[in-house]
Design a protein around this motif. Structure first.
Motif, PDB file in Angstrom:
ATOM      1  N   GLY A 197     -37.573  82.233  17.680  1.00 36.08           N
ATOM      2  CA  GLY A 197     -36.145  81.731  17.758  1.00 36.08           C
ATOM      3  C   GLY A 197     -36.379  80.489  16.849  1.00 36.08           C
ATOM      4  N   LYS A 198     -37.273  79.622  16.957  1.00 34.77           N
ATOM      5  CA  LYS A 198     -37.242  78.267  16.481  1.00 34.77           C
ATOM      6  C   LYS A 198     -37.694  78.306  15.007  1.00 34.77           C
ATOM      7  N   LEU A 199     -38.776  79.394  14.957  1.00 31.66           N
ATOM      8  CA  LEU A 199     -39.051  79.761  13.544  1.00 31.66           C
ATOM      9  C   LEU A 199     -37.899  80.408  12.602  1.00 31.66           C
ATOM     10  N   LEU A 200     -37.370  81.168  13.074  1.00 33.75           N
ATOM     11  CA  LEU A 200     -36.199  81.820  12.546  1.00 33.75           C
ATOM     12  C   LEU A 200     -35.245  80.816  11.967  1.00 33.75           C
ATOM     13  N   VAL A 201     -34.859  79.858  12.964  1.00 28.66           N
ATOM     14  CA  VAL A 201     -33.746  79.128  12.722  1.00 28.66           C
ATOM     15  C   VAL A 201     -34.442  77.962  11.700  1.00 28.66           C
ATOM     16  N   ASP A 202     -35.462  77.607  11.689  1.00 32.15           N
ATOM     17  CA  ASP A 202     -36.167  76.714  10.780  1.00 32.15           C
ATOM     18  C   ASP A 202     -35.979  77.130   9.468  1.00 32.15           C
ATOM     19  N   LYS A 223     -32.567  70.106  17.541  1.00 31.45           N
ATOM     20  CA  LYS A 223     -33.897  69.928  16.870  1.00 31.45           C
ATOM     21  C   LYS A 223     -34.070  70.045  15.462  1.00 31.45           C
ATOM     22  N   PHE A 224     -33.179  70.727  14.860  1.00 31.68           N
ATOM     23  CA  PHE A 224     -33.043  71.245  13.338  1.00 31.68           C
ATOM     24  C   PHE A 224     -32.047  70.253  12.780  1.00 31.68           C
ATOM     25  N   GLY A 225     -31.476  69.190  13.539  1.00 31.40           N
ATOM     26  CA  GLY A 225     -30.411  68.277  12.711  1.00 31.40           C
ATOM     27  C   GLY A 225     -29.036  68.953  13.021  1.00 31.40           C
ATOM     28  N   TYR A 226     -28.709  69.889  13.741  1.00 29.51           N
ATOM     29  CA  TYR A 226     -27.432  70.191  13.857  1.00 29.51           C
ATOM     30  C   TYR A 226     -26.799  69.213  15.013  1.00 29.51           C
ATOM     31  N   ALA A 227     -25.617  68.842  14.732  1.00 29.82           N
ATOM     32  CA  ALA A 227     -24.977  67.910  15.697  1.00 29.82           C
ATOM     33  C   ALA A 227     -23.417  68.185  15.653  1.00 29.82           C
ATOM     34  N   LYS A 228     -22.804  68.116  17.015  1.00 25.89           N
ATOM     35  CA  LYS A 228     -21.324  68.229  17.320  1.00 25.89           C
ATOM     36  C   LYS A 228     -20.744  66.993  16.180  1.00 25.89           C
ATOM     37  N   GLU A 229     -19.928  67.408  15.480  1.00 23.94           N
ATOM     38  CA  GLU A 229     -19.198  66.282  14.607  1.00 23.94           C
ATOM     39  C   GLU A 229     -17.867  65.782  15.239  1.00 23.94           C
ATOM     40  N   GLU A 230     -17.835  64.545  15.327  1.00 25.62           N
ATOM     41  CA  GLU A 230     -16.792  63.896  16.086  1.00 25.62           C
ATOM     42  C   GLU A 230     -15.582  64.078  15.469  1.00 25.62           C
ATOM     43  N   GLY A 231     -14.782  64.506  16.429  1.00 24.51           N
ATOM     44  CA  GLY A 231     -13.365  64.916  16.186  1.00 24.51           C
ATOM     45  C   GLY A 231     -13.088  66.361  15.625  1.00 24.51           C
ATOM     46  N   GLN A 232     -14.182  67.086  15.435  1.00 23.84           N
ATOM     47  CA  GLN A 232     -14.355  68.442  15.003  1.00 23.84           C
ATOM     48  C   GLN A 232     -14.463  69.469  16.418  1.00 23.84           C
ATOM     49  N   ASN A 233     -13.706  70.455  16.123  1.00 27.13           N
ATOM     50  CA  ASN A 233     -13.767  71.326  17.304  1.00 27.13           C
ATOM     51  C   ASN A 233     -13.823  72.786  16.556  1.00 27.13           C
ATOM     52  N   TYR A 234     -14.697  73.772  17.538  1.00 26.95           N
ATOM     53  CA  TYR A 234     -15.006  75.144  17.082  1.00 26.95           C
ATOM     54  C   TYR A 234     -13.701  75.751  17.909  1.00 26.95           C
ATOM     55  N   MET A 235     -12.953  76.297  17.254  1.00 26.29           N
ATOM     56  CA  MET A 235     -11.671  77.104  17.721  1.00 26.29           C
ATOM     57  C   MET A 235     -11.941  78.566  17.310  1.00 26.29           C
ATOM     58  N   LEU A 254     -44.170  80.545   8.575  1.00 26.25           N
ATOM     59  CA  LEU A 254     -43.429  81.483   7.971  1.00 26.25           C
ATOM     60  C   LEU A 254     -44.592  82.601   7.464  1.00 26.25           C
ATOM     61  N   THR A 255     -45.502  82.318   6.750  1.00 29.74           N
ATOM     62  CA  THR A 255     -46.496  83.381   6.477  1.00 29.74           C
ATOM     63  C   THR A 255     -47.339  83.847   7.465  1.00 29.74           C
ATOM     64  N   ASP A 256     -47.509  83.003   8.798  1.00 28.38           N
ATOM     65  CA  ASP A 256     -48.411  83.632   9.885  1.00 28.38           C
ATOM     66  C   ASP A 256     -47.649  82.936  11.033  1.00 28.38           C
ATOM     67  N   PRO A 257     -46.560  84.150  11.427  1.00 25.15           N
ATOM     68  CA  PRO A 257     -45.865  83.765  12.545  1.00 25.15           C
ATOM     69  C   PRO A 257     -46.267  84.349  13.946  1.00 25.15           C
ATOM     70  N   CYS A 304     -38.292  71.657  10.190  1.00 26.09           N
ATOM     71  CA  CYS A 304     -37.793  70.574  11.025  1.00 26.09           C
ATOM     72  C   CYS A 304     -38.307  70.409  12.340  1.00 26.09           C
ATOM     73  N   ALA A 305     -39.069  71.473  12.921  1.00 28.85           N
ATOM     74  CA  ALA A 305     -39.762  71.541  14.178  1.00 28.85           C
ATOM     75  C   ALA A 305     -41.098  71.407  14.357  1.00 28.85           C
ATOM     76  N   SER A 306     -41.636  71.190  15.192  1.00 30.91           N
ATOM     77  CA  SER A 306     -43.055  71.255  15.598  1.00 30.91           C
ATOM     78  C   SER A 306     -43.608  72.411  16.215  1.00 30.91           C
ATOM     79  N   TYR A 307     -44.597  72.943  16.021  1.00 29.63           N
ATOM     80  CA  TYR A 307     -45.021  74.326  16.727  1.00 29.63           C
ATOM     81  C   TYR A 307     -46.381  74.159  17.452  1.00 29.63           C
ATOM     82  N   LYS A 308     -46.473  74.577  18.691  1.00 27.32           N
ATOM     83  CA  LYS A 308     -47.753  74.560  19.418  1.00 27.32           C
ATOM     84  C   LYS A 308     -47.807  75.733  20.230  1.00 27.32           C
ATOM     85  N   PRO A 309     -48.610  76.586  19.805  1.00 27.15           N
ATOM     86  CA  PRO A 309     -49.796  76.732  18.918  1.00 27.15           C
ATOM     87  C   PRO A 309     -49.014  76.728  17.387  1.00 27.15           C
TER      88      PRO A 309
END
Ligand code: 16G
Length: 193
Positions: free
Chosen positions: A141-146, A174-186, A38-41, A29-34
């Motif tokens: 962190g980006k690599l792990l979440v990806d 960046k990975f497509g996670y979004a707050k969903e409308e009308g949904q709350n974390y409790m 996964l095989t070469d972190p 999902c993400a871009s990496y610079k440099p």
């Protein structure tokens, strides 16, 4: 740690082949610079499943960068590890090891939950994402979440979610996670934060 059981080294929490089978380059999902993957972190770094021997590689002390961990004995760690491993294909803890220092410097966990809804579907939760502060800026962190986000799809979750601080919302977006409308974390806590 050379004993093989069910086709993978006994020490691993899950079969390392599952990571090798991810089509990371095509589906990340993400871009990496440099450029890292996964095989070469990064130089001297390796991504793999959590191992029982990571008790001696600073895994628990790494988690203190995220939250309280407490005083966990080797016996307690090994018992919890074996219990998680005995639920096949539900717990996926991935770590980054510094192969020079033999220390675990980053980690994240995908938990797959089974449900009856949606035709006996499974959902994923990304938990305990943590990188040692000395290794920040290396995109770990980006690599792990990806990796875990891709894995959640690969292992058949119909959705994957996580909890994070306000300041981390742009990162996870960046990975497509979004707050969903009308949904709350409790949350109700039984011990103080
Ligand atoms: C963060 C973590 C969550 C973890 C919690 C622990 C991520 C994306 N989120 O919210 O998984 O359970 O911290 O904090 O890693 P606590 O000990 O205060 O519950």
């Amino acid at each position: 740690m050379s004993t093989f059981q069910n086709g993978f080294e006994e020490c691993h929490l899950f079969d390392p082949q599952i990571l090798h089978d991810l089509e990371f380059e095509d589906q990340k999902c993400a871009s990496y610079k440099p450029e890292i993957n996964l095989t070469d972190p990064g130089e001297g770094l390796k991504i793999r499943p959590l191992c029982i021997s990571d008790f001696d590689k600073g895994y628990l002390s790494l988690l203190t960068h995220l939250t309280k961990v407490g005083d966990i004995s080797r016996e307690q760690f090994e018992e919890r590890f074996q219990l998680m491993k005995s639920q096949p294909n539900l717990y996926y803890t991935v770590v980054v090891e510094d192969t020079f220092t033999h220390q675990v410097v980053g980690s994240a966990t995908l938990v797959k939950e089974m449900h009856f809804i949606r035709q006996c579907a499974s959902r994923g939760r990304i938990e305990d994402v943590v990188v040692n502060s000395s290794y920040q800026g290396k995109q770990l962190g980006k690599l792990l979440v990806d990796v875990l986000t891709l894995l959640s799809k690969k292992v058949g979750c119909y959705k994957v979610s996580l909890e994070c601080l306000d300041k981390m919302v742009p990162f996870y977006s960046k990975f497509g996670y979004a707050k969903e409308e009308g949904q709350n974390y409790m949350c109700r806590r039984y011990i103080p934060k």
